[in-house]
Design an enzyme around this catalytic site. Structure first.
Site, PDB file in Angstrom:
ATOM      1  N   VAL A  22      26.114  -3.561  17.812  1.00 41.46           N
ATOM      2  CA  VAL A  22      26.474  -3.524  16.396  1.00 41.46           C
ATOM      3  C   VAL A  22      26.856  -4.915  15.901  1.00 41.46           C
ATOM      4  O   VAL A  22      26.373  -5.390  14.875  1.00 41.46           O
ATOM      5  CB  VAL A  22      27.638  -2.539  16.156  1.00 41.46           C
ATOM      6  CG1 VAL A  22      28.094  -2.598  14.701  1.00 41.46           C
ATOM      7  CG2 VAL A  22      27.217  -1.128  16.530  1.00 41.46           C
ATOM      8  N   ASP A  40      33.674 -12.644  21.151  1.00 42.60           N
ATOM      9  CA  ASP A  40      33.657 -11.574  22.141  1.00 42.60           C
ATOM     10  C   ASP A  40      34.514 -12.016  23.326  1.00 42.60           C
ATOM     11  O   ASP A  40      34.537 -13.197  23.680  1.00 42.60           O
ATOM     12  CB  ASP A  40      32.227 -11.282  22.609  1.00 42.60           C
ATOM     13  CG  ASP A  40      32.107  -9.917  23.264  1.00 42.60           C
ATOM     14  OD1 ASP A  40      31.559  -8.996  22.617  1.00 42.60           O
ATOM     15  OD2 ASP A  40      32.564  -9.744  24.412  1.00 42.60           O
ATOM     16  N   THR A  90      33.950   2.327  21.010  1.00 43.40           N
ATOM     17  CA  THR A  90      35.030   3.312  21.136  1.00 43.40           C
ATOM     18  C   THR A  90      34.533   4.424  22.054  1.00 43.40           C
ATOM     19  O   THR A  90      34.012   5.437  21.579  1.00 43.40           O
ATOM     20  CB  THR A  90      35.432   3.872  19.756  1.00 43.40           C
ATOM     21  OG1 THR A  90      34.254   4.113  18.975  1.00 43.40           O
ATOM     22  CG2 THR A  90      36.331   2.919  19.018  1.00 43.40           C
ATOM     23  N   THR A 125      33.469   3.490  15.535  1.00 52.06           N
ATOM     24  CA  THR A 125      33.561   4.920  15.243  1.00 52.06           C
ATOM     25  C   THR A 125      34.888   5.476  15.740  1.00 52.06           C
ATOM     26  O   THR A 125      35.225   5.345  16.918  1.00 52.06           O
ATOM     27  CB  THR A 125      32.406   5.676  15.915  1.00 52.06           C
ATOM     28  OG1 THR A 125      31.174   5.130  15.469  1.00 52.06           O
ATOM     29  CG2 THR A 125      32.468   7.156  15.571  1.00 52.06           C
ATOM     30  N   CYS A 265      27.225   6.972  21.058  1.00 48.29           N
ATOM     31  CA  CYS A 265      27.420   7.550  19.718  1.00 48.29           C
ATOM     32  C   CYS A 265      27.366   9.069  19.759  1.00 48.29           C
ATOM     33  O   CYS A 265      28.389   9.733  19.742  1.00 48.29           O
ATOM     34  CB  CYS A 265      26.360   6.996  18.756  1.00 48.29           C
ATOM     35  SG  CYS A 265      26.580   5.257  18.343  1.00 48.29           S
ATOM     36  N   ARG A 336      24.973   2.730  29.062  1.00 48.75           N
ATOM     37  CA  ARG A 336      26.287   3.372  28.900  1.00 48.75           C
ATOM     38  C   ARG A 336      26.139   4.854  28.579  1.00 48.75           C
ATOM     39  O   ARG A 336      25.400   5.234  27.692  1.00 48.75           O
ATOM     40  CB  ARG A 336      27.081   2.687  27.780  1.00 48.75           C
ATOM     41  CG  ARG A 336      27.607   1.314  28.133  1.00 48.75           C
ATOM     42  CD  ARG A 336      28.326   0.706  26.940  1.00 48.75           C
ATOM     43  NE  ARG A 336      27.431   0.467  25.816  1.00 48.75           N
ATOM     44  CZ  ARG A 336      27.838   0.113  24.597  1.00 48.75           C
ATOM     45  NH1 ARG A 336      29.118  -0.004  24.348  1.00 48.75           N
ATOM     46  NH2 ARG A 336      26.955  -0.102  23.643  1.00 48.75           N
TER      47      ARG A 336
END
Length: 460
Positions: A22, A40, A90, A125, A265, A336
């Site tokens: 993102v 980062d 998240t 999110t 997601c 992931r």
């Protein structure tokens, strides 16, 4: 507070905190029209970017090399910025509860470097209330500033679809929200600098947070319905894909298909919603039911692989299975929360030898996360089953004849033929035609063609 004009005139800077799938596209795109600091905490990731390597494969090496964005892991550079975008992941914990450590850590970092007159926008999110109830107090504590007086906050849910070259950052309508009218307008104008599709102003931060979390929950539920149909139709010996094609001729039939639902997601966000609902005294029924179905699909695929190996008269323990694709979705290197790992682990429980081929998967992440090494297709031979789990573009050029070669080498076929005088090793290798198990999760191949070639073919 007129940050937009300052950014437009390059008197103020934008920071993007978290340079993943993102954050990096945001940093690259904003850098075309503004001065950007990309931050980062991962030294390795930052070094890769500085070397011109796009570890996300979302924007490409060329864009990384040519960008004017300053990429760094030194947080002091955040003090140069007035508009901060937090785009950290998240994830969820092992018990399916929200893991807010990344967003809390990012809030602390931004807070330590926050200056008066700034705006902080969260894109991660979360469930409704996280921005104002959790992040704002951290920003205030770390900075010594007061929200609403010294700085303001907003929320703009990310909608980037990793691996999607059609629905890009610029072409997706951006939902934006602010703590008040002034911050909302500033945030909207800043995003309008890069979003060609335009922005949608949500009524409040909580509305924007809720909108994001239900977008993926809705997809999750619909896919769960398709997966349940697949289970039912397989028991009825009906091809699910054929049913969906027929039903899809109706104008209002929703275009969803069965499959593995993982990633950071769709496979995660519903748990944020149900967690908050439980806190409020409501136990989710539909959302959690859908999650359970989708979470169990890896095991379901593995069980059907074993059943087909039995049909092929294969000894299960020691059987050789090659899995094509281990990322959480096609044309994306992200491993992931991939549900392909559930298939692999279940097969290993049966004593099956599993190899994985994936031209896109991040090898380092794959090893660190799952202790799996990738194989080359040149190393694969004499397998008992092939599982096409992820429909990467690179796999779409493989035809059924190419796949068949992985099952029996000429040498192996000859050794079989020497034991079975009814088989002619130099003819059409009929023995192999009865023993090649093909598990085609997303329906990359035509069922009839596969069965005509003698495959024991199964798909969702």
């Amino acid at each position: 507070m007129n940050i937009y004009d300052g950014i437009k005139e390059r008197k103020e800077k934008i920071s993007v905190v978290g340079l993943g799938y993102v954050g990096m596209p945001l940093a690259i795109t904003f850098a075309k029209v503004a001065d950007v600091i990309g931050f980062d905490i991962s030294i390795e990731k930052v070094q890769s970017y500085l070397n011109g390597i796009d570890v996300t494969k979302e924007v490409g090496n060329k864009a990384i090399k040519e960008t004017t964005a300053v990429i760094t892991n030194e947080e002091k550079h955040l003090r140069e910025c007035k508009f901060h975008i937090v785009a950290v992941p998240t994830p969820i914990n092992n018990d399916k509860t929200p893991n807010l450590k990344p967003v809390i850590g990012a809030s602390k970092t931004v807070g330590r470097n926050l200056t008066k007159g700034s705006i902080v926008v969260f894109e991660s999110t979360v469930y409704p209330g996280v921005t104002e109830d959790i992040c704002v107090p951290i920003l205030e504590k770390e900075s010594g500033l007061k929200c609403g007086i010294d700085f303001k906050v907003g929320y703009s849910p990310e909608r980037i679809n990793p691996g999607d070259k059609v629905h890009r950052l610029e072409t997706i309508i951006k939902v934006v929200s602010g703590m008040d009218e002034e911050s909302l307008n500033e945030i909207a104008k800043v995003y309008e600098m890069i979003i060609e599709a335009g922005v949608y102003k949500a009524e409040s931060i909580k509305v924007a947070e809720a909108a994001k979390v239900i977008e993926n929950s809705q997809r999750d539920i619909n896919i769960a319905f398709m997966n349940e149909l697949s289970i039912i139709f397989n028991k009825m010996n009906i091809d699910t894909n054929a049913v969906l094609k027929a039903a899809g001729t109706k104008w209002n039939f929703l275009n969803f298909s069965p499959g593995l639902v993982g990633g950071h997601c769709i496979g995660v966000d519903p748990y944020y919603l149900t967690y908050k609902a439980a806190e409020m005294g409501y136990h989710s029924q539909i959302v959690l039911s859908g999650r359970k179905i989708n979470d169990d699909m890896g095991k379901y695929v593995a069980e059907n692989t074993v059943k087909n190996l039995i049909k092929a008269d294969k000894q299960i323990k020691g059987a050789k299975v090659t899995v094509f694709g281990i990322t959480f979705k096609e044309n994306c290197p992200d491993v992931r929360n991939t549900k392909v790992i559930d298939i692999i682990r279940e097969l290993e429980e049966f004593g099956i030898d599993v190899n994985v081929i994936d031209p896109l998967a991040d090898k380092e992440d794959l090893w660190n996360e799952y202790r799996i090494n990738l194989s080359s297709i040149d190393e694969i031979k004499n397998i008992d089953a092939a599982i096409f789990a992820v429909p990467h573009e690179e796999f779409k050029v493989i035809n059924l004849k190419d796949v068949k070669k992985l099952f029996f080498s000429r040498e192996y076929a000859t050794s079989i033929a020497s034991k079975k005088d009814t088989i002619q090793a130099n003819s059409n290798l009929n023995y192999e035609n009865k023993n090649a198990v093909l598990i085609d999760i997303k329906g990359m191949f035509e069922r009839k063609e596969a069965e005509d070639m003698g495959y024991l073919y199964w798909r969702l």
